[in-house]
Design an enzyme around this catalytic site. Structure first.
Site, mmCIF file in Angstrom:
data_model
loop_
_atom_site.group_PDB
_atom_site.id
_atom_site.type_symbol
_atom_site.label_atom_id
_atom_site.label_comp_id
_atom_site.label_asym_id
_atom_site.label_seq_id
_atom_site.Cartn_x
_atom_site.Cartn_y
_atom_site.Cartn_z
ATOM 1 N N ASN A 225 0.849 -1.193 0.000
ATOM 2 C CA ASN A 225 0.000 0.000 0.000
ATOM 3 C C ASN A 225 0.886 1.244 0.000
ATOM 4 O O ASN A 225 2.112 1.144 0.004
ATOM 5 C CB ASN A 225 -0.958 -0.025 1.201
ATOM 6 C CG ASN A 225 -0.211 -0.073 2.509
ATOM 7 O OD1 ASN A 225 0.533 0.848 2.846
ATOM 8 N ND2 ASN A 225 -0.378 -1.153 3.257
ATOM 9 N N ASP A 294 -4.454 -5.918 5.179
ATOM 10 C CA ASP A 294 -5.585 -6.635 5.783
ATOM 11 C C ASP A 294 -5.773 -8.008 5.136
ATOM 12 O O ASP A 294 -6.397 -8.881 5.714
ATOM 13 C CB ASP A 294 -6.872 -5.817 5.610
ATOM 14 C CG ASP A 294 -6.859 -4.564 6.474
ATOM 15 O OD1 ASP A 294 -6.220 -4.596 7.543
ATOM 16 O OD2 ASP A 294 -7.472 -3.555 6.080
ATOM 17 N N LYS A 304 7.922 -17.625 -10.455
ATOM 18 C CA LYS A 304 7.244 -16.460 -11.055
ATOM 19 C C LYS A 304 6.005 -16.896 -11.841
ATOM 20 O O LYS A 304 6.079 -17.819 -12.669
ATOM 21 C CB LYS A 304 8.239 -15.739 -11.976
ATOM 22 C CG LYS A 304 7.729 -14.414 -12.460
ATOM 23 C CD LYS A 304 8.753 -13.742 -13.373
ATOM 24 C CE LYS A 304 8.114 -12.537 -14.043
ATOM 25 N NZ LYS A 304 8.808 -12.151 -15.249
ATOM 26 N N ASP A 321 -5.355 -9.123 12.661
ATOM 27 C CA ASP A 321 -5.468 -7.724 13.094
ATOM 28 C C ASP A 321 -4.557 -7.593 14.316
ATOM 29 O O ASP A 321 -4.869 -8.082 15.396
ATOM 30 C CB ASP A 321 -6.918 -7.379 13.446
ATOM 31 C CG ASP A 321 -7.083 -5.903 13.771
ATOM 32 O OD1 ASP A 321 -6.139 -5.284 14.315
ATOM 33 O OD2 ASP A 321 -8.158 -5.349 13.478
ATOM 34 N N ILE A 322 -3.408 -6.945 14.112
ATOM 35 C CA ILE A 322 -2.372 -6.908 15.172
ATOM 36 C C ILE A 322 -2.903 -6.208 16.416
ATOM 37 O O ILE A 322 -2.782 -6.713 17.527
ATOM 38 C CB ILE A 322 -1.081 -6.227 14.642
ATOM 39 C CG1 ILE A 322 -0.610 -6.947 13.376
ATOM 40 C CG2 ILE A 322 0.007 -6.228 15.716
ATOM 41 C CD1 ILE A 322 0.508 -6.251 12.619
ATOM 42 N N PHE A 339 -3.854 4.205 14.646
ATOM 43 C CA PHE A 339 -4.111 5.224 13.629
ATOM 44 C C PHE A 339 -5.300 4.770 12.797
ATOM 45 O O PHE A 339 -5.495 3.568 12.614
ATOM 46 C CB PHE A 339 -2.885 5.411 12.722
ATOM 47 C CG PHE A 339 -1.870 6.360 13.299
ATOM 48 C CD1 PHE A 339 -1.150 6.018 14.434
ATOM 49 C CD2 PHE A 339 -1.648 7.596 12.709
ATOM 50 C CE1 PHE A 339 -0.225 6.897 14.981
ATOM 51 C CE2 PHE A 339 -0.727 8.482 13.236
ATOM 52 C CZ PHE A 339 -0.018 8.140 14.373
ATOM 53 N N LYS A 353 -13.202 2.153 15.504
ATOM 54 C CA LYS A 353 -11.957 1.364 15.628
ATOM 55 C C LYS A 353 -11.386 1.471 17.039
ATOM 56 O O LYS A 353 -10.853 0.495 17.578
ATOM 57 C CB LYS A 353 -10.911 1.838 14.607
ATOM 58 C CG LYS A 353 -11.209 1.366 13.198
ATOM 59 C CD LYS A 353 -10.214 1.909 12.179
ATOM 60 C CE LYS A 353 -10.741 1.650 10.768
ATOM 61 N NZ LYS A 353 -9.932 2.263 9.731
HETATM 62 N N1 CTP Z 1 -3.907 -2.565 12.012
HETATM 63 C C1 CTP Z 1 -3.433 -3.700 12.637
HETATM 64 N N2 CTP Z 1 -3.421 -4.891 11.953
HETATM 65 C C2 CTP Z 1 -3.898 -4.959 10.694
HETATM 66 C C3 CTP Z 1 -4.424 -3.801 10.067
HETATM 67 C C4 CTP Z 1 -4.408 -2.605 10.765
HETATM 68 O O1 CTP Z 1 -2.994 -3.623 13.780
HETATM 69 N N3 CTP Z 1 -3.869 -6.123 10.067
HETATM 70 C C5 CTP Z 1 -3.859 -1.291 12.775
HETATM 71 C C6 CTP Z 1 -3.203 -0.129 12.044
HETATM 72 O O2 CTP Z 1 -1.794 -0.081 12.310
HETATM 73 C C7 CTP Z 1 -3.916 1.082 12.648
HETATM 74 C C8 CTP Z 1 -5.300 0.539 12.985
HETATM 75 O O3 CTP Z 1 -5.185 -0.894 13.018
HETATM 76 O O4 CTP Z 1 -3.308 1.523 13.841
HETATM 77 C C9 CTP Z 1 -6.360 0.898 11.990
HETATM 78 O O5 CTP Z 1 -5.939 0.538 10.700
HETATM 79 P P1 CTP Z 1 -6.847 0.818 9.433
HETATM 80 O O6 CTP Z 1 -6.188 0.261 8.203
HETATM 81 O O7 CTP Z 1 -7.289 2.253 9.427
HETATM 82 O O8 CTP Z 1 -8.137 -0.033 9.820
HETATM 83 P P2 CTP Z 1 -8.539 -1.513 9.698
HETATM 84 O O9 CTP Z 1 -8.727 -2.054 11.077
HETATM 85 O O10 CTP Z 1 -7.594 -2.258 8.811
HETATM 86 O O11 CTP Z 1 -9.954 -1.352 9.035
HETATM 87 P P3 CTP Z 1 -10.378 -0.873 7.529
HETATM 88 O O12 CTP Z 1 -9.211 -1.246 6.653
HETATM 89 O O13 CTP Z 1 -11.609 -1.659 7.260
HETATM 90 O O14 CTP Z 1 -10.618 0.601 7.589
#
Ligand code: CTP
Length: 412
Positions: A225, A294, A304, A321-322, A339, A353
């Site tokens: 990303n 995600d 490849k 989701d960490i 964030f 969130k």
């Molecule tokens: N985060 C995380 N683990 C993931 C994805 C995100 O810990 N696999 C954390 C990011 O570092 C950030 C927070 O979750 O601090 C929110 O991330 P964001 O991408 O805005 O939200 P998501 O929970 O991924 O939800 P969405 O993509 O549906 O908005």
């Protein structure tokens, strides 16, 4: 002794000492970047440095007279004493074995070494010399003396030096010096903000995650990303300059490594999850500014993927989701900031969130705006707290914002 003017004025004053290493030409880039960043830069050159680069270069870049001698001062007060009254920070870049030796032993026989013994604020040095010189027992003994006195070392790096030898002794990238100086100036503002509110300094263990992740599709392709990592690197830099123990868990970025942090490099969301969990177990605060993927390809091809002309469908599976996992293992006293990068209904999604991931704070920003957020030098955010408060932070440089955010996170 109290200073006549510190950093509270319009422009913070930084003294840049330049000694006689061939890397002296790189100090021009440092001088230019610091002046453009709004620093009142005062340059002092040793006689050897003036043989390598003209003082006129630094006069133009710093927009201030350059000191090269103890004897050519237009004022009654010696220049090194006058500067010491104003300076918030001394940075010597490049620093030769000679200036390190003089610093370690209090020798003051020219303008720069005399300034060193007049300066009572923080000191940074970026050594540059041949690897055999750097390894020399006398040089290392001087380095140890200076480190024990709190002098911060930026590098040296390992690589090819000007004479062709390879080893440790190379001058760090100028951006590393610029970033450390700017982060130190922000750390001073952070300390002043906390002190004004009666918060005493307490050294914390802080984990900051930053940057994107890369999820492999095959050995040459990946899903990633647009996160640049700049906000996380700024937070790690300022926290480290403020004297905290900082671990930066970083996805792949092109940014210079911030000084004073331990860096754990990761590539995939799975690697980031493992590193963050391991580091957070020993930490007081986690700032999760990374943008981990995600989803990842359900199967990464071993070789490849060849094009066939037909459409290709990728089968993706969710990553962990960490922050979600961290919330379950969080111990009493540990704090977590997340964030929220949103393109619409920013505050609403961010608050959701905050609650779902059981965070203490969530920093929300609108990444649909080109002037802030991803890859930009500036950011404008709103912080939502677990207690239900919303704190707006106007558009500002990411290092300045890092200091503002840390002032909030370190208050408790
Ligand atoms: N985060 C995380 N683990 C993931 C994805 C995100 O810990 N696999 C954390 C990011 O570092 C950030 C927070 O979750 O601090 C929110 O991330 P964001 O991408 O805005 O939200 P998501 O929970 O991924 O939800 P969405 O993509 O549906 O908005």
């Amino acid at each position: 002794m109290s200073k006549k003017t510190a950093t509270d004025g319009a422009k913070p004053c930084v003294v840049l000492g330049i000694s006689g290493s061939i890397a002296a030409y790189k100090a021009a880039e440092i001088a230019s970047a610091l002046t453009k960043a709004g620093v009142d830069l005062r340059v002092i050159m040793t006689a050897s440095a003036t043989k390598l680069v003209q003082p006129q270069t630094f006069f133009t870049l710093s927009r201030n007279p350059v000191v090269t001698s103890l004897w050519e001062t237009p004022e009654w007060e010696p220049e090194h004493v006058a500067m010491a009254e104003r300076a918030a920070l001394l940075v010597i870049a490049p620093a030769t074995a000679n200036i390190l030796a003089k610093m370690a032993h209090g020798i003051a026989d020219d303008a720069l070494s005399s300034y060193v013994v007049s300066h009572d604020g923080p000191v940074m040095v970026a050594p540059a010399m041949n690897p055999r010189m750097w390894k020399q027992a006398a040089v290392q003994a001087n380095v140890e003396i200076l480190k024990a006195r709190g002098v911060q070392f930026l590098g040296p790096d390992c690589g090819i030096v000007a004479c062709g030898d390879v080893g440790v002794g190379r001058f760090v990238a100028p951006a590393v010096v610029v970033n450390a100086v700017r982060a130190q100036l922000e750390a001073r503002k952070l300390a002043a903000a906390l002190a004004a509110d009666g918060v005493r300094f307490k050294k914390r263990r802080i984990v900051v995650s930053a940057g994107p992740t890369r999820e492999a599709l095959d050995p040459v392709r990946c899903l990633t990303n647009r996160s640049s990592g700049k906000m996380g690197y700024a937070l790690a830099s300022v926290a480290a300059q403020a004297g905290h123990e900082v671990v930066l868990v970083s996805g792949p970025t092109a940014l210079p490594r911030p000084a004073g942090c331990r860096i754990v490099e990761v590539e995939s969301a799975e690697e980031m999850a493992a590193a963050v969990k391991a580091e957070f177990a020993k930490a007081d605060l986690l700032i999760m500014s990374a943008a981990p993927a995600d989803y990842r390809p359900a199967h990464a091809a071993a070789s490849k993927i060849k094009k066939s002309g037909a459409a290709l469908t990728l089968n993706l599976e969710p990553t962990e989701d960490i922050l979600g996992s961290i919330a379950k293992s969080k111990k009493a006293g540990q704090k977590v900031a997340g964030f929220a990068a949103e393109t619409e209904r920013v505050a609403e999604f961010a608050r959701a969130k905050l609650q779902k991931k059981k965070l203490d704070w969530i920093v929300a920003n609108d990444v649909s705006r080109a002037d802030i957020g991803f890859d930009s030098e500036q950011n404008e955010v709103e912080v939502h707290t677990a207690a239900g408060a919303t704190i707006g932070m106007p558009k500002m440089d990411k290092l300045a914002l890092a200091a503002r955010l840390l002032a909030l996170f370190l208050r408790g």
